[in-house]
Design a protein around this motif. Structure first.
Motif, short mmCIF file in Angstrom:
data_model
loop_
_atom_site.label_atom_id
_atom_site.label_comp_id
_atom_site.label_asym_id
_atom_site.label_seq_id
_atom_site.Cartn_x
_atom_site.Cartn_y
_atom_site.Cartn_z
N TYR A 89 0.85 -1.19 0.00
CA TYR A 89 0.00 0.00 0.00
C TYR A 89 0.89 1.24 0.00
CZ TYR A 89 -3.49 -3.47 1.06
OH TYR A 89 -4.31 -4.58 0.99
N LEU A 103 -4.36 6.34 -0.98
CA LEU A 103 -3.95 4.97 -0.71
C LEU A 103 -4.10 4.15 -1.98
CD1 LEU A 103 -2.91 3.35 1.72
CD2 LEU A 103 -5.26 2.66 2.18
N TYR A 122 -4.42 6.49 5.45
CA TYR A 122 -4.19 5.23 6.17
C TYR A 122 -3.90 5.50 7.65
CZ TYR A 122 -1.39 1.22 7.74
OH TYR A 122 -0.87 0.18 8.44
N LEU A 130 -8.42 -2.53 7.05
CA LEU A 130 -7.57 -1.34 7.18
C LEU A 130 -8.38 -0.21 7.80
CD1 LEU A 130 -5.83 -1.27 3.68
CD2 LEU A 130 -5.06 -2.44 5.75
N VAL A 132 -8.86 3.60 8.11
CA VAL A 132 -8.51 4.78 7.33
C VAL A 132 -9.46 5.92 7.73
CG1 VAL A 132 -7.74 3.36 5.39
CG2 VAL A 132 -10.08 4.26 5.41
#
Length: 286
Positions: A89, A103, A122, A130, A132
């Motif tokens: 990423y 991202l 992020y 994830l 975010v």
């Protein structure tokens, strides 16, 4: 070579002229993903290498905006956020700010961007996805809208409430990168530490001046010596197994600054930077 013995130097990756190898990450399918910065050309480029063979599967990769029209971050203000599964990423930066923005989920073995969100920032990797946030402004005040997204697709899984106890708990649940990627980083060998004892046993007179990784019968250390005549620093890496010297290399000579954190341990590989532009892999079996 007998089973369990070290294999010595495995491979070398040369970043090229005007490059500083900047950051390394490791995917689950055995790829090392790295970033190199080219100060003269003001380019930030990415590469991927098979850990075991040293085969370069991606090199000089320039991150583009989602529409492909031009380089993200002016081709310079980009970096690696993390890895999850087989994806890496990447990020750019907010304008005139050190804060990250954007991202991109990259499949390193092909160079294909699997998904991207240009306005997503992020925060960290959770067990469920994830974490975010989307930055915004309301009535002149900055706001953050938090999301948990699927690492494989970028789809929103759910939306934790900003300022909630749950969100605080999620932040605390972010897993440290070193632990996730099973990376061991060096520490200075302070007196009384296991690292200090390991280096003393290997014949180092002043272990406290060395950065060190020690695990069982294995030890690796970088010593830094300042030359008062040239004003530069000379750094040497040494690797031992059962107090037997396996590998030694000068990793910087007459450097104008002290080069710290130039090596790490991952799996059975010891990886170190030489003159900042070469990445050397040494096969370690411990």
């Amino acid at each position: 070579m007998k089973s369990g013995e070290p294999a010595g130097r495995r491979w070398v990756y040369r970043g090229g002229r005007d490059t500083l190898i900047w950051r390394l990450s490791f995917t689950r399918n055995g790829l090392l993903v790295g970033q190199k910065r080219c100060p003269e050309g003001r380019r930030s480029l990415f590469f991927a290498i098979e850990e075991r063979s040293g085969r370069v599967v991606l090199d000089d990769y320039l991150l583009l905006l989602p529409d492909g029209s031009r380089p993200a971050g002016e081709g310079w203000f980009t970096g690696i956020e993390t890895v999850s599964g087989n994806l890496a990423y990447l990020h750019a930066y907010q304008e005139n700010s050190p804060e990250h923005l954007g991202l991109w989920a990259l499949a390193p073995e092909t160079g294909r961007v699997v998904w991207s969100h240009a306005n997503m920032v992020y925060c960290g990797v959770l067990r469920e996805g994830l974490l975010v946030y989307i930055p915004s402004v309301f009535a002149g005040f900055p706001e953050r809208r938090y999301l948990i997204v699927d690492p494989l697709t970028g789809d929103v899984l759910r939306r934790p409430e900003a300022g909630s106890l749950e969100l605080n708990a999620l932040r605390e649940g972010v897993i440290a990168e070193e632990r996730r990627q099973e990376i061991v980083l060096p520490e200075f060998a302070s007196k009384g530490s296991p690292q200090h004892e390991a280096l003393q046993g290997s014949g180092i007179a002043e272990p406290e001046r060395c950065e060190c990784i020690a695990a069982g019968s294995f030890a690796a250390a970088v010593s830094h010596d300042h030359d008062p005549h040239s004003g530069g620093w000379r750094s040497v890496i040494r690797i031992w197994l059962d107090r037997r010297l396996l590998h030694e290399d000068v990793i910087s000579e007459k450097s104008p600054r002290l080069l710290l954190n130039s090596f790490l341990l991952h799996g059975r590989g010891l990886y170190y930077l030489k003159e900042e532009s070469e990445l050397v892999a040494v096969d370690i079996r411990i």
